[in-house]
Write an enzyme that holds these catalytic residues in place. Structure first.
Site, PDB file in Angstrom:
ATOM      1  CB  CYS A 117      -0.935   0.015   1.203  1.00 13.91           C
ATOM      2  SG  CYS A 117      -2.012  -1.419   1.281  1.00 13.91           S
ATOM      3  CG  HIS A 258      -2.964   3.564   2.504  1.00  8.79           C
ATOM      4  ND1 HIS A 258      -3.519   3.210   1.299  1.00  8.79           N
ATOM      5  CD2 HIS A 258      -2.993   2.448   3.279  1.00  8.79           C
ATOM      6  CE1 HIS A 258      -3.866   1.939   1.340  1.00  8.79           C
ATOM      7  NE2 HIS A 258      -3.559   1.450   2.527  1.00  8.79           N
ATOM      8  CG  ASN A 288      -6.569  -0.628   1.699  1.00 13.85           C
ATOM      9  OD1 ASN A 288      -5.911  -0.179   0.767  1.00 13.85           O
ATOM     10  ND2 ASN A 288      -6.030  -1.105   2.804  1.00 13.85           N
TER      11      ASN A 288
HETATM   12  O1  UT7 Z   1      -3.397  -1.025   3.858  1.00  9.25           O
HETATM   13  C1  UT7 Z   1      -3.104  -1.742   5.015  1.00  9.25           C
HETATM   14  C2  UT7 Z   1      -4.151  -2.771   5.201  1.00  9.25           C
HETATM   15  N1  UT7 Z   1      -4.815  -3.009   6.386  1.00  9.25           N
HETATM   16  C3  UT7 Z   1      -5.300  -2.191   7.331  1.00  9.25           C
HETATM   17  O2  UT7 Z   1      -5.042  -1.035   7.394  1.00  9.25           O
HETATM   18  C4  UT7 Z   1      -6.195  -2.803   8.356  1.00  9.25           C
HETATM   19  C5  UT7 Z   1      -5.943  -2.283   9.732  1.00  9.25           C
HETATM   20  N2  UT7 Z   1      -6.899  -2.869  10.659  1.00  9.25           N
HETATM   21  C6  UT7 Z   1      -8.195  -2.519  10.660  1.00  9.25           C
HETATM   22  O3  UT7 Z   1      -8.632  -1.701   9.886  1.00  9.25           O
HETATM   23  C7  UT7 Z   1      -9.088  -3.128  11.725  1.00  9.25           C
HETATM   24  O4  UT7 Z   1      -8.303  -3.849  12.641  1.00  9.25           O
HETATM   25  C8  UT7 Z   1     -10.165  -4.060  11.121  1.00  9.25           C
HETATM   26  C9  UT7 Z   1     -11.180  -3.238  10.361  1.00  9.25           C
HETATM   27  C10 UT7 Z   1      -9.530  -5.078  10.190  1.00  9.25           C
HETATM   28  C11 UT7 Z   1     -10.896  -4.802  12.248  1.00  9.25           C
HETATM   29  O5  UT7 Z   1     -11.445  -3.860  13.165  1.00  9.25           O
HETATM   30  P1  UT7 Z   1     -11.286  -4.094  14.729  1.00  9.25           P
HETATM   31  O6  UT7 Z   1     -12.019  -3.025  15.398  1.00  9.25           O
HETATM   32  O7  UT7 Z   1      -9.803  -4.235  15.016  1.00  9.25           O
HETATM   33  O8  UT7 Z   1     -12.069  -5.440  14.926  1.00  9.25           O
HETATM   34  P2  UT7 Z   1     -11.536  -6.803  15.563  1.00  9.25           P
HETATM   35  O9  UT7 Z   1     -10.568  -7.469  14.652  1.00  9.25           O
HETATM   36  O10 UT7 Z   1     -11.122  -6.534  16.977  1.00  9.25           O
HETATM   37  O11 UT7 Z   1     -12.884  -7.627  15.601  1.00  9.25           O
HETATM   38  C12 UT7 Z   1     -13.953  -7.267  16.474  1.00  9.25           C
HETATM   39  C13 UT7 Z   1     -15.094  -8.240  16.237  1.00  9.25           C
HETATM   40  C14 UT7 Z   1     -14.662  -9.690  16.272  1.00  9.25           C
HETATM   41  O12 UT7 Z   1     -15.687 -10.434  16.868  1.00  9.25           O
HETATM   42  P3  UT7 Z   1     -15.573 -10.885  18.409  1.00  9.25           P
HETATM   43  O13 UT7 Z   1     -14.331 -11.733  18.472  1.00  9.25           O
HETATM   44  O14 UT7 Z   1     -15.450  -9.618  19.183  1.00  9.25           O
HETATM   45  O15 UT7 Z   1     -16.847 -11.627  18.629  1.00  9.25           O
HETATM   46  C15 UT7 Z   1     -14.566 -10.067  14.815  1.00  9.25           C
HETATM   47  O16 UT7 Z   1     -14.777 -11.438  14.586  1.00  9.25           O
HETATM   48  O17 UT7 Z   1     -15.649  -8.019  14.939  1.00  9.25           O
HETATM   49  C16 UT7 Z   1     -15.697  -9.249  14.228  1.00  9.25           C
HETATM   50  N3  UT7 Z   1     -15.540  -8.982  12.820  1.00  9.25           N
HETATM   51  C17 UT7 Z   1     -16.590  -8.735  12.010  1.00  9.25           C
HETATM   52  N4  UT7 Z   1     -17.905  -8.652  12.245  1.00  9.25           N
HETATM   53  C18 UT7 Z   1     -18.706  -8.360  11.206  1.00  9.25           C
HETATM   54  C19 UT7 Z   1     -14.404  -8.929  12.086  1.00  9.25           C
HETATM   55  N5  UT7 Z   1     -14.686  -8.636  10.814  1.00  9.25           N
HETATM   56  C20 UT7 Z   1     -16.031  -8.517  10.738  1.00  9.25           C
HETATM   57  C21 UT7 Z   1     -16.914  -8.212   9.692  1.00  9.25           C
HETATM   58  N6  UT7 Z   1     -18.231  -8.143   9.980  1.00  9.25           N
HETATM   59  N7  UT7 Z   1     -16.497  -7.981   8.421  1.00  9.25           N
END
Ligand code: UT7
Length: 332
Positions: A117, A258, A288
């Site tokens: 990225c 980004h 993204n």
């Molecule tokens: O260009 C570089 C590329 N990447 C990035 O910049 C990504 C950086 N990271 C992020 O943007 C965030 O960490 C995410 C958007 C990927 C995830 O957000 P988060 O607030 O860190 O969520 P999490 O991983 O802590 O997940 C929270 C909950 C989990 O459920 P439980 O374990 O709390 O029951 C996940 O399973 O949200 C759940 N979850 C979803 N729920 C519905 C994860 N993805 C999804 C989804 N829909 N798509």
């Protein structure tokens, strides 16, 4: 501030996104997710997915052609093409070579940059140095990605985040000092590649029926850890380029960050003490787009009249590697 005897300016910008709009509700039909979750956790409402017969080089050519048209030059004047991508048409030859042929650019130096990225901003720095060397006159720099084929549509934590598209600029050497790209820097930390990677399809895990069955050809990410690192390195890359060039964050007119997650951009704004009105974002519409994101946003901001002569722009990105990069541009 470092003083330049010649400069590299942006002659024209261009971008392209595929026609197919995929909304969060569409994604909710594929994986267990919701529009509400995706919007509140990321800021994304929809993304574009390219058609089956549209490869990364096609997206790159469409954006590149628009940038050349905006630059108002004859395409034969271009002597350097660099394409930033982590989703090339094929491992080799480079996507830049395919763009060279498709755009009909004779006698150019053409190669790809793989900095995920951060690729577009990395590439601005590389093209800047190559033009300042005096060996090249006009460069076509393109960030292009077709991320959709490497998304795992059984993994809701990643497949909702990414989209396809391309952004481009034509850069030219100019005799006017202290305008254009004032400086650019890049950094990396490869100590944990598994934070964000596509494990198979290279020399470490060549393609095999086993690797396909294990879904190792898809993008995998530790989102939480990447999030933390992103906030840190975006802040560092921004502060470092400002210090290197002798500016204060209050002097910035527009930030093109980004586009990965609005919460990351919010944190950057707070850390840099720059109001959100000075950020150009399009994450809601495109998700993204990896190496394409900064180029698309730059083109959109320019065409929307958000960039005027004399404006100071900060471009900043992070991505797999980890990599990070920043650039300061004084619009000519
Ligand atoms: O260009 C570089 C590329 N990447 C990035 O910049 C990504 C950086 N990271 C992020 O943007 C965030 O960490 C995410 C958007 C990927 C995830 O957000 P988060 O607030 O860190 O969520 P999490 O991983 O802590 O997940 C929270 C909950 C989990 O459920 P439980 O374990 O709390 O029951 C996940 O399973 O949200 C759940 N979850 C979803 N729920 C519905 C994860 N993805 C999804 C989804 N829909 N798509």
């Amino acid at each position: 501030m470092s003083s330049q005897t010649s400069s590299v300016i942006v002659l024209g910008t261009g971008s392209y996104v595929p026609d197919r709009i995929v909304t969060n509700d569409d994604m909710a039909k594929i994986v267990d997710t919701s529009d509400e979750w995706i919007r509140t956790r990321t800021g994304i409402s929809e993304r574009r997915f390219a058609a089956d017969d549209e490869a990364t080089s096609d997206l790159a050519c469409a954006a590149g052609a628009r940038a050349i048209e905006a630059a108002g030059i004859d395409r034969s004047e271009i002597d350097l093409i660099i394409v930033a991508t982590m989703t090339p048409d094929m491992p080799f030859p480079s996507t830049a070579c395919l763009v060279q042929s498709k755009l009909g650019l004779p006698n150019v130096c053409a190669f790809d940059v793989q900095a995920a990225c951060s690729g577009f901003v990395y590439t601005l720095g590389i093209a800047n140095a190559m033009l300042l060397s005096g060996n090249f006159n006009k460069a076509l720099v393109i960030g292009a990605e077709k991320t959709s084929p490497i998304l795992d549509f059984e993994d809701r934590t990643t497949c909702v985040l990414f989209g396809d598209g391309a952004g481009a600029v034509v850069l030219s050497r100019s005799d006017v000092p202290n305008v254009g790209i004032l400086g650019a820097l890049g950094g990396s930390d490869g100590s944990d590649p598994s934070l964000l990677h596509q494990p198979a399809g290279g020399s470490a895990i060549p393609s095999s029926t086993e690797s396909l069955a294990a879904r190792q050809h898809f993008l995998k990410m530790n989102g939480k850890e990447i999030f933390k690192q992103a906030v840190r390195v975006m802040g560092k890359a921004s502060a470092d380029i400002l210090e290197q060039q002798g500016f204060d964050s209050s002097e910035i007119d527009l930030v093109i960050p980004h586009q990965a997650n609005m919460r990351i951009i919010d944190s950057l704004a707070k850390r840099m003490k720059i109001p959100m009105e000075k950020f150009h974002n399009n994450l809601d519409r495109y998700g993204n787009t990896s190496a394409a994101s900064v180029g698309i946003a730059l083109d959109e901001a320019y065409r929307a009249g958000r960039i005027q002569s004399g404006d100071l722009l900060l471009l900043v990105a992070f991505g797999a590697g980890l990599t990070w990069a920043s650039a300061l541009i004084k619009w000519q």
